[in-house]
Design an enzyme around this catalytic site. Sequence first.
Site, PDB file in Angstrom:
ATOM      1  N   CYS A 140       0.831  -1.188   0.000  1.00 27.24           N
ATOM      2  CA  CYS A 140       0.000   0.000   0.000  1.00 27.24           C
ATOM      3  C   CYS A 140       0.877   1.254   0.000  1.00 27.24           C
ATOM      4  O   CYS A 140       1.857   1.293   0.731  1.00 27.24           O
ATOM      5  CB  CYS A 140      -0.889  -0.025   1.238  1.00 27.24           C
ATOM      6  SG  CYS A 140      -2.147   1.244   1.279  1.00 27.24           S
ATOM      7  N   PRO A 141       0.595   2.210  -0.833  1.00 26.71           N
ATOM      8  CA  PRO A 141      -0.583   2.411  -1.688  1.00 26.71           C
ATOM      9  C   PRO A 141      -0.353   2.022  -3.149  1.00 26.71           C
ATOM     10  O   PRO A 141      -1.164   2.363  -4.009  1.00 26.71           O
ATOM     11  CB  PRO A 141      -0.821   3.911  -1.571  1.00 26.71           C
ATOM     12  CG  PRO A 141       0.572   4.477  -1.545  1.00 26.71           C
ATOM     13  CD  PRO A 141       1.375   3.469  -0.735  1.00 26.71           C
TER      14      PRO A 141
END
Length: 80
Positions: free
Chosen positions: A19-20
């Site tokens: 993430c992201p």
Amino acid sequence: MNDLYEEYDVILDAREDRCPMPLLKTKMALSKMTIGQRLCVMASDSGSLKDIPQYVTLVGLSLLSVQEDNAVYTFVIQKS
């Protein structure tokens, strides 16, 4: 893997990303696609299970399916 290439217009393998990055790469892939094309995203980051469907809904695209297999999440998105 050959079947995937015939079934989808674009395949994004984000299984090694955290993430992201899976969401950002999904956004970038969708921006290059034309209406009606289908994107298959594979991600292993558990945040993707929330982030990608929320983004797809937010921008009004079609989330055709979400599957989980051995901690790999597969999303099929159609650009509309």
